[in-house]
Design a protein around this motif. Sequence first.
Motif, PDB file in Angstrom:
ATOM      1  N   ARG A   1      17.840  -1.008  -1.864  1.00 15.05           N
ATOM      2  CA  ARG A   1      17.011  -1.752  -1.303  1.00 15.05           C
ATOM      3  C   ARG A   1      16.183  -1.230  -0.497  1.00 15.05           C
ATOM      4  O   ARG A   1      15.969  -2.142   0.219  1.00 15.05           O
ATOM      5  N   ILE A   2      15.069  -0.473  -0.736  1.00 12.80           N
ATOM      6  CA  ILE A   2      13.882  -0.498  -0.949  1.00 12.80           C
ATOM      7  C   ILE A   2      13.101   0.129  -2.062  1.00 12.80           C
ATOM      8  O   ILE A   2      12.968   0.417  -2.579  1.00 12.80           O
ATOM      9  N   ASP A   3      12.052  -1.794  -1.880  1.00 17.61           N
ATOM     10  CA  ASP A   3      11.296  -1.403  -3.412  1.00 17.61           C
ATOM     11  C   ASP A   3      10.407  -0.815  -2.483  1.00 17.61           C
ATOM     12  O   ASP A   3       9.308  -1.657  -2.247  1.00 17.61           O
ATOM     13  N   PHE A   4      10.034   0.922  -3.278  1.00 17.96           N
ATOM     14  CA  PHE A   4       8.740   1.564  -2.749  1.00 17.96           C
ATOM     15  C   PHE A   4       8.438   1.311  -3.988  1.00 17.96           C
ATOM     16  O   PHE A   4       8.603   2.005  -4.990  1.00 17.96           O
ATOM     17  N   ARG A   5       6.957   0.480  -3.740  1.00 17.68           N
ATOM     18  CA  ARG A   5       6.040   0.868  -4.870  1.00 17.68           C
ATOM     19  C   ARG A   5       4.672   1.889  -5.154  1.00 17.68           C
ATOM     20  O   ARG A   5       4.299   1.806  -3.401  1.00 17.68           O
ATOM     21  N   PHE A   6       4.206   2.811  -5.345  1.00 14.89           N
ATOM     22  CA  PHE A   6       3.596   3.365  -5.816  1.00 14.89           C
ATOM     23  C   PHE A   6       1.762   3.062  -6.212  1.00 14.89           C
ATOM     24  O   PHE A   6       2.114   3.191  -7.088  1.00 14.89           O
ATOM     25  N   TYR A   7       1.320   2.580  -5.684  1.00 13.17           N
ATOM     26  CA  TYR A   7      -0.172   2.530  -6.062  1.00 13.17           C
ATOM     27  C   TYR A   7      -1.435   3.612  -5.581  1.00 13.17           C
ATOM     28  O   TYR A   7      -1.620   4.523  -4.670  1.00 13.17           O
ATOM     29  N   ASP A   8      -1.542   3.802  -7.622  1.00 15.35           N
ATOM     30  CA  ASP A   8      -2.457   5.408  -7.583  1.00 15.35           C
ATOM     31  C   ASP A   8      -3.629   5.235  -6.989  1.00 15.35           C
ATOM     32  O   ASP A   8      -4.756   4.406  -8.107  1.00 15.35           O
ATOM     33  N   LEU A   9      -4.327   5.743  -6.180  1.00 15.74           N
ATOM     34  CA  LEU A   9      -5.972   5.147  -5.579  1.00 15.74           C
ATOM     35  C   LEU A   9      -6.413   5.964  -6.139  1.00 15.74           C
ATOM     36  O   LEU A   9      -8.055   5.838  -6.657  1.00 15.74           O
ATOM     37  N   LEU A  10      -6.245   7.004  -7.308  1.00 12.64           N
ATOM     38  CA  LEU A  10      -7.104   7.266  -8.567  1.00 12.64           C
ATOM     39  C   LEU A  10      -8.022   6.698  -9.522  1.00 12.64           C
ATOM     40  O   LEU A  10      -8.780   6.663 -10.170  1.00 12.64           O
ATOM     41  N   GLN A  11      -6.786   4.680  -8.916  1.00 13.10           N
ATOM     42  CA  GLN A  11      -7.888   4.197 -10.044  1.00 13.10           C
ATOM     43  C   GLN A  11      -8.751   2.751  -9.294  1.00 13.10           C
ATOM     44  O   GLN A  11      -9.027   2.467  -9.628  1.00 13.10           O
ATOM     45  N   GLY A  12      -8.538   3.166  -7.943  1.00 15.95           N
ATOM     46  CA  GLY A  12      -9.167   2.957  -6.511  1.00 15.95           C
ATOM     47  C   GLY A  12      -7.899   1.177  -6.480  1.00 15.95           C
ATOM     48  O   GLY A  12      -6.963   1.712  -6.647  1.00 15.95           O
ATOM     49  N   VAL A  13      -8.949   0.594  -5.484  1.00 18.76           N
ATOM     50  CA  VAL A  13      -8.627  -0.464  -5.140  1.00 18.76           C
ATOM     51  C   VAL A  13      -7.603  -1.786  -5.910  1.00 18.76           C
ATOM     52  O   VAL A  13      -6.987  -2.311  -5.603  1.00 18.76           O
ATOM     53  N   GLU A  14      -9.030  -2.363  -6.667  1.00 12.98           N
ATOM     54  CA  GLU A  14      -9.266  -3.498  -7.088  1.00 12.98           C
ATOM     55  C   GLU A  14      -8.150  -3.252  -8.211  1.00 12.98           C
ATOM     56  O   GLU A  14      -7.722  -4.536  -7.919  1.00 12.98           O
ATOM     57  N   PRO A  15      -8.235  -2.095  -9.298  1.00 14.06           N
ATOM     58  CA  PRO A  15      -6.780  -3.052  -9.884  1.00 14.06           C
ATOM     59  C   PRO A  15      -6.310  -3.694  -9.561  1.00 14.06           C
ATOM     60  O   PRO A  15      -4.875  -3.856 -10.385  1.00 14.06           O
ATOM     61  N   HIS A  16      -4.962  -2.952  -9.001  1.00 17.46           N
ATOM     62  CA  HIS A  16      -3.870  -2.976  -8.350  1.00 17.46           C
ATOM     63  C   HIS A  16      -3.699  -4.392  -6.925  1.00 17.46           C
ATOM     64  O   HIS A  16      -2.630  -4.366  -6.924  1.00 17.46           O
ATOM     65  N   LEU A  17      -5.037  -5.225  -6.563  1.00 13.41           N
ATOM     66  CA  LEU A  17      -4.333  -6.291  -6.156  1.00 13.41           C
ATOM     67  C   LEU A  17      -3.538  -7.541  -5.821  1.00 13.41           C
ATOM     68  O   LEU A  17      -2.903  -7.357  -5.821  1.00 13.41           O
ATOM     69  N   ALA A  18      -3.660  -7.305  -7.308  1.00  9.97           N
ATOM     70  CA  ALA A  18      -2.434  -8.499  -8.207  1.00  9.97           C
ATOM     71  C   ALA A  18      -1.269  -8.053  -7.694  1.00  9.97           C
ATOM     72  O   ALA A  18      -0.344  -9.297  -7.823  1.00  9.97           O
ATOM     73  N   GLN A  19      -1.285  -6.719  -8.190  1.00 12.55           N
ATOM     74  CA  GLN A  19       0.395  -6.135  -8.426  1.00 12.55           C
ATOM     75  C   GLN A  19       0.438  -6.753  -6.572  1.00 12.55           C
ATOM     76  O   GLN A  19       1.626  -6.330  -6.211  1.00 12.55           O
ATOM     77  N   LEU A  20       0.018  -5.762  -6.259  1.00 16.87           N
ATOM     78  CA  LEU A  20       0.367  -5.737  -4.729  1.00 16.87           C
ATOM     79  C   LEU A  20       0.207  -7.259  -3.438  1.00 16.87           C
ATOM     80  O   LEU A  20       1.437  -7.374  -3.376  1.00 16.87           O
ATOM     81  N   GLN A  21       0.055  -8.482  -4.084  1.00 18.34           N
ATOM     82  CA  GLN A  21       0.136  -9.711  -4.195  1.00 18.34           C
ATOM     83  C   GLN A  21       1.480 -10.228  -4.950  1.00 18.34           C
ATOM     84  O   GLN A  21       2.847 -10.571  -3.918  1.00 18.34           O
ATOM     85  N   GLU A  22       1.989  -9.357  -5.577  1.00 20.43           N
ATOM     86  CA  GLU A  22       3.203 -10.224  -6.539  1.00 20.43           C
ATOM     87  C   GLU A  22       4.273  -9.816  -5.076  1.00 20.43           C
ATOM     88  O   GLU A  22       5.463  -9.986  -4.987  1.00 20.43           O
ATOM     89  N   GLN A  23       3.868  -8.160  -4.831  1.00 19.65           N
ATOM     90  CA  GLN A  23       5.079  -7.413  -4.438  1.00 19.65           C
ATOM     91  C   GLN A  23       5.368  -8.138  -3.025  1.00 19.65           C
ATOM     92  O   GLN A  23       5.976  -8.224  -2.374  1.00 19.65           O
ATOM     93  N   ALA A  24       4.558  -8.838  -2.403  1.00 21.97           N
ATOM     94  CA  ALA A  24       4.312  -9.337  -0.751  1.00 21.97           C
ATOM     95  C   ALA A  24       5.190  -8.165  -0.198  1.00 21.97           C
ATOM     96  O   ALA A  24       5.900  -8.499   0.488  1.00 21.97           O
TER      97      ALA A  24
END
Length: 452
Positions: A176-199
């Motif tokens: 019931r919880i789609d919990f996604r970890f975004y690794d800040l070791l890679q910065g923020v920029e590389p995660h933007l597409a996946q973040l948008q997809e997760q909404a």
Amino acid sequence: MTSATSDSLRVLLHFLQAKLLRFRSRALLRAWQGMQLRRFLRRSLPGLPYYAQMRGRGMAALPIIDKQVMLTHFEQFNTAGIPLADATACALRAEATRDFRPELEGISVGLSSGTMGPRSAFMVSRRERLKWAGIMLARVLTPAMIRQLLMGRQPLKVAFFMRANSNLYDTLASRRIDFRFYDLLQGVEPHLAQLQEQAPDILVAPSKALGWIAGAQLDGRLKLAPVRVIAVAEVLEPEDRHLAEQAFSQSVHQLYQCTEGFLAYTCSHGVLHMNEEYLCVEQDWLDEQKTRFMPVITDFTRRTQHFIRYRLNDVLRVRQQPCPCGNAALALEAIEGRSDDILWLVATDSQTLCPLFPDAIRHAVAILPEAVPDYRIEQRGRLLHIATQGDDRLAYECIATALGQVAKRHGMRRPECVQSAFVSSAPYTKRRRIVCVSRADVSKPDCVADHV
Ligand SMILES: [Zn+2]
């Protein structure tokens, strides 16, 4: 019953307990704490070698300890007797491989995210993780989110930006919880597409990362509509808060969660409350007016690693008025940073040093008529070294002037400032804008450059 079902039930149980455990009167909250404390000391103290000679004592008779004591006698403060070297090695392996699942004797281990001083480790058992998840969900979820969690078609989506993940945080992930970890070791920029997809419905990030994500939203590179935006892990800087509020049209909530536990959270009115239903907070006051203190915590809820009269290095500012939400748990105006973020300036009418708290400085910079870029202020003796992004001279002068004005308002002499080169920090490091490396030596009134 499958283990996943029994885990979910346990989380639900703790969730309901946390929802019900709410005190409107300070006296009732104190009575609850007293009862829990007595039980905790009776049960847990005998199992901790550090307190071998102190059995039967009340809390007030136990020593106040700090991080140094905890690190020196690490294995004596956890019921599993795990030494610091083993805990650190396990956590470092996880950091290196970015696989945060392995456990040590069934206990999850993680490292503190601090960049200053020795690293400390935290340890939680599986049962503690489930309890933590229940309490955390009770603190964060709005009634609409609870309905979505229980009956919605979609799972509740949580985006979590952090330097390192942990089994603790992953406990929240479920059907019931789609919990996604975004690794800040890679910065923020590389995660933007996946973040948008997760909404995500809930966006959780440290202040600096939150500011960047908000910037991307304002630039039109992201189109997110989170229901709740939460800042964690570092001081929420005014401009990051402002950007996030602009970008997501809502106020920013905060969670004060660190190696030492889950310490405070913002209520529906956006006011920070200490998690006093689960831990005791003594106040080590930093000023005569009793506006700011370093918390001395006794966690009577955890069962593996124990924090008993443990002084944190953080500066918390109390809220003067009671919170309109009616919760009797201690309300805070702000988490200001660490105690070594306090600058010490000479008083106008004497040779004594007075504390200039970081929040007063942040405020003075935030209200400058011209917006200033990212900056750092470092005290070395009598000199304040100020660095501004792009080594902007005008911004340096604005900050130096603001510091002079704020010092005067607080009855202190105008500090001497010098411009220093700005060094950008990696996105995963904890940002500390204001640091006191060394105080001035007031026995040498004319000596300006007493650097370390
Ligand atoms: Zn409140």
